[in-house]
Write an enzyme that holds these catalytic residues in place. Structure first.
Site, PDB file in Angstrom:
ATOM      1  N   ILE A  34      -7.272  -6.619   3.365  1.00 23.43           N
ATOM      2  CA  ILE A  34      -8.420  -7.505   3.244  1.00 23.43           C
ATOM      3  C   ILE A  34      -9.436  -7.138   4.309  1.00 23.43           C
ATOM      4  CG2 ILE A  34      -7.419  -9.245   4.792  1.00 23.43           C
ATOM      5  CD1 ILE A  34      -8.750 -11.394   3.087  1.00 23.43           C
ATOM      6  N   ILE A  59     -13.919  -3.212   5.177  1.00 24.24           N
ATOM      7  CA  ILE A  59     -13.706  -1.812   4.785  1.00 24.24           C
ATOM      8  C   ILE A  59     -13.023  -1.704   3.427  1.00 24.24           C
ATOM      9  CG2 ILE A  59     -12.484   0.328   5.365  1.00 24.24           C
ATOM     10  CD1 ILE A  59     -13.179  -0.198   8.286  1.00 24.24           C
ATOM     11  N   GLU A  87       0.935  -4.418  -0.626  1.00 22.59           N
ATOM     12  CA  GLU A  87       1.521  -5.651  -0.080  1.00 22.59           C
ATOM     13  C   GLU A  87       0.599  -6.839  -0.305  1.00 22.59           C
ATOM     14  OE1 GLU A  87       0.369  -5.760   4.595  1.00 22.59           O
ATOM     15  OE2 GLU A  87       1.734  -4.193   3.952  1.00 22.59           O
ATOM     16  N   GLY A 119       2.422  -3.735   7.007  1.00 18.93           N
ATOM     17  CA  GLY A 119       2.972  -2.723   6.099  1.00 18.93           C
ATOM     18  C   GLY A 119       2.396  -1.341   6.273  1.00 18.93           C
TER      19      GLY A 119
END
Length: 421
Positions: free
Chosen positions: A210, A213, A232, A330
């Protein structure tokens, strides 16, 4: 069958001194339960609150809770950051994929799971909604499960189902799911997004997070075809690409035709999109983030960020010097999985500077106390607004040259001197 409680206080009554309490995380944070928990624990001692990133969790981070409740964070959020860095809360560095294993093995015992679910369907099944992550494992292992039933929680598919028979105490509370409207990307983010988009090919399977970018990258992918999602988490930036058919998941080998995630954070429109959508699977993060699973899809591209990168390619993504900022998450799971995938690539994308341009994010040496999340042997592409540095298979000198070339021009001479170039 779950006991229906009339009040939050009644629902939380089973929590006692010394209990280890897992809290449903991300946008599914049961913050109304946490507000009541902050009062309940004042009569208790040494309650531990296990968590990933929490939203609206300020109530359980107050000074008066010292000795009563201690936060144990597998990912640090804005509400717990100061506590962790002053020694009043604990940070556990761990890959996101390993947290369910930690819980299921019993190495991290859980007494109580606090969760937020959708109302039950006609079969008595609720849904974990917008966030499965490690909470499914926590519910499997907890001695007691306490749930807020929230009419606003979307019903999702995959591993999100949880039967009322598996819940011990429920209380109905209607509360908003935290939402995050898309932000307007800055010019530097759009430039970074453009560079990243040039590295993405038709048929790629994407992992992204999120923020400005990832949204800027997605905004540049309108002319691509047959993109897939195995990540994820994702946010609202995917919606236009799904609507236009750019994301159709047709090139995936596992869960073809499906978007795979473990949680989401985004706008109300995103929550509407995933509600009862059989094309979106919310799965246990032990599965989603397992590199052995990720690699099965061809052309996996992982897109992650960093706080600092040194001239050898070491990536610091969870701390600012010795101050913990976030967590491993992750990143390493997907860097590894994407590089093992046939035709896969890993990308670390970040602005070239921090603190309004006063500090370079590309540095000769990481700041004192900084932790390495992704090692220099794992780094593939580094992207800033000034271009792309392909580091895989390059020598230390070659890496330094390429990284200096995408650093902010104001810092290139200093970096070159530090590298003896």
């Amino acid at each position: 069958m779950a006991v229906t409680c009339r009040t939050v206080e009644e629902a939380l009554a089973p929590i006692k001194s010394g209990d280890r309490v897992w809290c449903h995380s991300m946008a599914a944070t049961p913050y109304r339960l946490l507000e009541a928990l902050a009062i309940h624990v004042l009569n208790l001692e040494n309650v531990t609150l296990l968590q990933l990133h929490l939203e609206h969790a300020e109530a359980v981070c107050q000074p008066q809770l010292e000795g009563h409740l201690r936060n144990r964070c597998y990912f640090v959020s804005h509400s717990t950051r100061e506590l962790v860095n002053t020694g009043k809360a604990d940070y556990v560095p761990i890959f996101l994929s390993e947290i369910p294993k930690l819980l299921r093995s019993g190495r991290q015992p859980i007494d109580v799971a606090l969760i937020q679910v959708s109302p039950p369907d006609r079969h008595g099944n609720c849904s974990l909604g917008v966030s499965v992550e490690a909470t499914l494992a926590a519910c499997n292992m907890a001695k007691t499960v306490i749930a807020q039933i929230n009419p606003q929680m979307p019903r999702t598919h995959g591993d999100a189902a949880i039967s009322l028979r598996s819940i011990d105490f429920v209380v109905e509370i209607d509360s908003e799911i935290p939402s995050f409207p898309p932000s307007r990307p800055k010019d530097e983010h759009l430039q970074i997004g453009g560079h990243v988009a040039e590295l993405i090919r038709d048929g790629d399977c994407l992992q992204m997070g999120i923020g400005a970018i990832p949204d800027a990258v997605l905004a540049h992918l309108g002319s691509h075809r047959h993109l897939g999602i195995h990540t994820e988490m994702f946010s609202s930036g995917v919606l236009p690409l799904v609507a236009s058919g750019v994301i159709d998941n047709s090139n995936k080998v596992i869960q073809p035709g499906k978007m795979v995630t473990s949680f989401i954070l985004g706008s109300d429109a995103l929550y509407d999109f995933i509600a009862d959508n059989t094309e979106v699977l919310f799965l246990d993060v032990e599965y989603v983030n397992n590199p052995a699973v990720i690699r099965k899809n061809p052309q996996v591209v992982s897109i992650n960020s960093a706080i600092q990168i040194d001239l050898s390619g070491q990536v610091c993504a969870d701390s600012i010097g010795g101050k913990v900022y976030s967590g491993f998450g992750g990143q390493v799971d997907f860097v590894t999985g994407s590089q093992l995938s046939e035709g896969g690539r890993s990308i670390i994308a970040m602005p070239a500077t921090a603190l309004s341009g006063s500090q370079s994010r590309i540095v000769s040496h990481l700041a004192d106390g900084a932790g390495v999340v992704t090692s220099r042997a794992q780094v593939d592409f580094i992207v800033t607004e000034y271009g792309v540095a392909h580091l895989h298979g390059r020598s230390l000198r070659e890496r330094a040259e390429r990284l200096i070339a995408i650093a902010h021009p104001d810092f290139r001479e200093t970096l070159a001197k530090a590298a003896n170039i």
